[in-house]
Design a protein around this motif. Structure first.
Motif, mmCIF file in Angstrom:
data_model
loop_
_atom_site.group_PDB
_atom_site.id
_atom_site.type_symbol
_atom_site.label_atom_id
_atom_site.label_comp_id
_atom_site.label_asym_id
_atom_site.label_seq_id
_atom_site.Cartn_x
_atom_site.Cartn_y
_atom_site.Cartn_z
ATOM 1 N N HIS A 170 2.980 -0.920 -17.714
ATOM 2 C CA HIS A 170 3.642 -2.188 -17.741
ATOM 3 C C HIS A 170 5.207 -1.755 -18.894
ATOM 4 O O HIS A 170 4.750 -0.830 -19.606
ATOM 5 N N SER A 171 6.071 -2.649 -18.771
ATOM 6 C CA SER A 171 7.130 -2.505 -19.547
ATOM 7 C C SER A 171 7.796 -3.801 -20.070
ATOM 8 O O SER A 171 7.944 -4.707 -19.234
ATOM 9 N N ASP A 172 8.216 -3.908 -21.248
ATOM 10 C CA ASP A 172 8.682 -5.221 -21.642
ATOM 11 C C ASP A 172 9.958 -5.568 -20.965
ATOM 12 O O ASP A 172 10.242 -6.530 -20.866
ATOM 13 N N SER A 173 10.592 -4.498 -20.924
ATOM 14 C CA SER A 173 12.089 -4.502 -20.259
ATOM 15 C C SER A 173 11.791 -3.998 -18.789
ATOM 16 O O SER A 173 11.212 -2.787 -18.716
ATOM 17 N N PRO A 174 12.443 -4.497 -17.586
ATOM 18 C CA PRO A 174 12.274 -3.930 -16.320
ATOM 19 C C PRO A 174 13.077 -2.451 -16.027
ATOM 20 O O PRO A 174 13.909 -2.243 -16.685
ATOM 21 N N ARG A 175 12.139 -1.484 -15.864
ATOM 22 C CA ARG A 175 12.322 -0.105 -15.562
ATOM 23 C C ARG A 175 12.171 0.184 -14.086
ATOM 24 O O ARG A 175 11.212 -0.452 -13.372
ATOM 25 N N THR A 176 12.733 1.301 -13.537
ATOM 26 C CA THR A 176 12.430 1.802 -12.444
ATOM 27 C C THR A 176 11.969 3.327 -11.966
ATOM 28 O O THR A 176 12.644 4.043 -13.061
ATOM 29 N N VAL A 177 11.293 3.817 -11.413
ATOM 30 C CA VAL A 177 10.885 5.286 -11.127
ATOM 31 C C VAL A 177 11.053 5.356 -9.665
ATOM 32 O O VAL A 177 10.655 4.598 -8.633
ATOM 33 N N ARG A 178 11.764 6.532 -9.306
ATOM 34 C CA ARG A 178 11.976 6.940 -8.033
ATOM 35 C C ARG A 178 11.182 8.103 -7.762
ATOM 36 O O ARG A 178 11.287 9.142 -8.502
ATOM 37 N N ILE A 179 10.180 8.281 -6.910
ATOM 38 C CA ILE A 179 9.340 9.529 -6.657
ATOM 39 C C ILE A 179 9.772 10.038 -5.151
ATOM 40 O O ILE A 179 9.911 9.312 -4.230
ATOM 41 N N ARG A 180 10.340 11.298 -5.297
ATOM 42 C CA ARG A 180 10.836 11.680 -4.061
ATOM 43 C C ARG A 180 10.060 13.348 -3.895
ATOM 44 O O ARG A 180 9.905 14.042 -4.776
ATOM 45 N N THR A 181 9.697 13.524 -2.466
ATOM 46 C CA THR A 181 9.019 14.585 -2.254
ATOM 47 C C THR A 181 10.060 15.718 -1.688
ATOM 48 O O THR A 181 11.118 15.456 -0.798
ATOM 49 N N THR A 182 9.900 16.975 -1.809
ATOM 50 C CA THR A 182 10.656 18.016 -1.245
ATOM 51 C C THR A 182 9.690 18.616 0.013
ATOM 52 O O THR A 182 8.431 18.531 -0.360
ATOM 53 N N GLY A 183 10.121 19.105 0.890
ATOM 54 C CA GLY A 183 9.385 19.871 2.056
ATOM 55 C C GLY A 183 8.695 18.771 2.506
ATOM 56 O O GLY A 183 7.693 19.324 3.447
ATOM 57 N N GLY A 184 8.993 17.662 2.645
ATOM 58 C CA GLY A 184 8.174 16.701 3.642
ATOM 59 C C GLY A 184 8.801 15.057 3.420
ATOM 60 O O GLY A 184 9.236 15.000 2.060
ATOM 61 N N PRO A 185 8.691 14.364 4.198
ATOM 62 C CA PRO A 185 9.182 12.816 3.930
ATOM 63 C C PRO A 185 8.317 12.061 3.345
ATOM 64 O O PRO A 185 7.250 11.594 3.388
ATOM 65 N N GLY A 186 8.850 11.878 2.131
ATOM 66 C CA GLY A 186 8.241 10.944 0.986
ATOM 67 C C GLY A 186 9.244 10.253 0.076
ATOM 68 O O GLY A 186 9.895 10.899 -0.581
ATOM 69 N N SER A 187 9.303 9.060 -0.115
ATOM 70 C CA SER A 187 9.986 8.402 -1.258
ATOM 71 C C SER A 187 9.592 7.055 -1.591
ATOM 72 O O SER A 187 9.146 6.250 -0.645
ATOM 73 N N TRP A 188 9.368 6.833 -2.887
ATOM 74 C CA TRP A 188 8.797 5.766 -3.524
ATOM 75 C C TRP A 188 9.450 5.015 -4.484
ATOM 76 O O TRP A 188 9.663 5.883 -5.221
ATOM 77 N N ARG A 189 9.812 3.872 -4.388
ATOM 78 C CA ARG A 189 10.203 3.071 -5.684
ATOM 79 C C ARG A 189 9.172 2.453 -6.457
ATOM 80 O O ARG A 189 8.705 1.456 -5.897
ATOM 81 N N LEU A 190 9.041 2.562 -7.845
ATOM 82 C CA LEU A 190 8.181 1.942 -8.628
ATOM 83 C C LEU A 190 8.906 0.931 -9.573
ATOM 84 O O LEU A 190 9.984 1.395 -10.358
ATOM 85 N N ALA A 191 8.766 -0.300 -9.420
ATOM 86 C CA ALA A 191 9.443 -1.288 -10.422
ATOM 87 C C ALA A 191 8.377 -1.751 -11.409
ATOM 88 O O ALA A 191 7.212 -2.129 -11.143
ATOM 89 N N VAL A 192 8.763 -1.268 -13.047
ATOM 90 C CA VAL A 192 7.595 -1.355 -13.914
ATOM 91 C C VAL A 192 8.287 -2.643 -14.806
ATOM 92 O O VAL A 192 9.405 -2.616 -15.139
ATOM 93 N N SER A 193 7.431 -3.546 -14.849
ATOM 94 C CA SER A 193 7.795 -4.650 -15.788
ATOM 95 C C SER A 193 6.599 -5.005 -16.581
ATOM 96 O O SER A 193 5.372 -4.466 -16.858
ATOM 97 N N ARG A 194 6.795 -6.363 -17.085
ATOM 98 C CA ARG A 194 5.514 -7.030 -17.694
ATOM 99 C C ARG A 194 4.491 -7.452 -16.369
ATOM 100 O O ARG A 194 3.172 -7.682 -16.655
ATOM 101 N N GLU A 195 4.874 -7.508 -15.240
ATOM 102 C CA GLU A 195 4.283 -7.979 -13.998
ATOM 103 C C GLU A 195 3.694 -6.793 -13.450
ATOM 104 O O GLU A 195 3.677 -5.860 -13.997
#
Length: 260
Positions: A170-195
């Motif tokens: 959790h985070s008091d203010s909204p933050r985002t994290v992007r996970i990207r892989t090399t050498g293979g198809p993979g991308s995820w976006r994480l929205a971090v907040s109080r929720e």
């Protein structure tokens, strides 16, 4: 991944775990699981294999209570008998999943195309992650997991476990994290907040507060908290993980994303 591929991974990773334990004193500490000795790790995975096999084997529609768990796990083996006991339970789980009808109905706890697909996937990753733990305790790295399994395991962790709303990232203010892989198809976006953590696979033109890029095999271990940021950054190319942005967000992950 197909069910058969998950079962093959389970078969392979379980054999590698047993091999690592066979060449190591069972009293050896497990650095990636600080409260455990190697014998504790082997016993835990062996218990999980027996517990997991019971659901498709018996068509159980609800989670076992404590009495039911003890019944399917059976008596605790001695250290002398531990590896044979582990191999027996691992083989029984592989056989159960291999022979179960594709339309078997039983209890699960993450979304999946079918109960059989869920248990094959979950036990493949349960075993693969703990096989890494056993290798660390043995002091001799085994082969890296296949890229396809690593990609699948990242997705199970992020869109399965994290989507349940039980993660404490959790985070008091909204933050985002992007996970990207090399050498293979993979991308995820994480929205971090109080929720509860929100995870999507859509690409966004907006930059993330932190972008983590690297090979799927290393990201798999990093996100399962088996590889530290410092270890990841010390890896030589092409295995190294690269970070861009607010590194403190990985601290939130390490503290709050434990799976129990």
């Amino acid at each position: 991944m197909e069910i058969s591929e998950h079962i093959d991974a389970l078969r392979r990773e379980g054999a590698l775990l047993a091999d690592a334990a066979a060449r190591t004193d069972l009293t050896t500490p497990v650095p990636t699981c600080p409260d455990w000795r190697l014998g504790d790790l082997v016993r835990h995975v062996g218990q999980v294999h027996r517990w997991a096999a019971a659901y498709p084997a018996k068509g159980l529609g609800a989670v076992l209570d404590e009495v039911g768990e003890k019944a399917v796990i059976g008596p605790d083996p001695s250290d002398a008998a531990l590896l044979d006991w582990f191999r027996e339970g691992h083989a029984a789980l592989v056989t159960t999943l291999s022979e179960a009808p594709s339309d078997i109905q039983c209890w699960t706890f993450l979304p999946a195309p079918s109960p059989l697909a869920f248990w094959a996937r979950r036990q493949a990753h349960e075993t693969a992650v703990h096989r890494f733990d056993a290798d660390v305790a043995a002091g001799s790295p085994g082969p890296a997991v296949d890229t396809a399994l690593a990609l699948d395991g990242i997705d199970e962790l992020l869109r399965g476990f994290m989507a349940r709303g039980r993660a404490k990232v959790h985070s008091d203010s909204p933050r985002t994290v992007r996970i990207r892989t090399t050498g293979g198809p993979g991308s995820w976006r994480l929205a971090v907040s109080r929720e509860p953590l929100a995870v999507t696979t859509e690409e966004s033109p907006e930059p993330a507060d932190l972008t983590v890029t690297g090979p799927a095999r290393e990201l798999y271990l990093l996100l399962w908290n088996r590889l530290t940021v410092e270890q990841a950054e010390r890896q030589a190319q092409p295995r190294r993980i690269e970070l861009s942005g607010d590194r403190s967000l990985l601290g939130l992950w390490r503290d709050g994303a434990a799976i129990r």
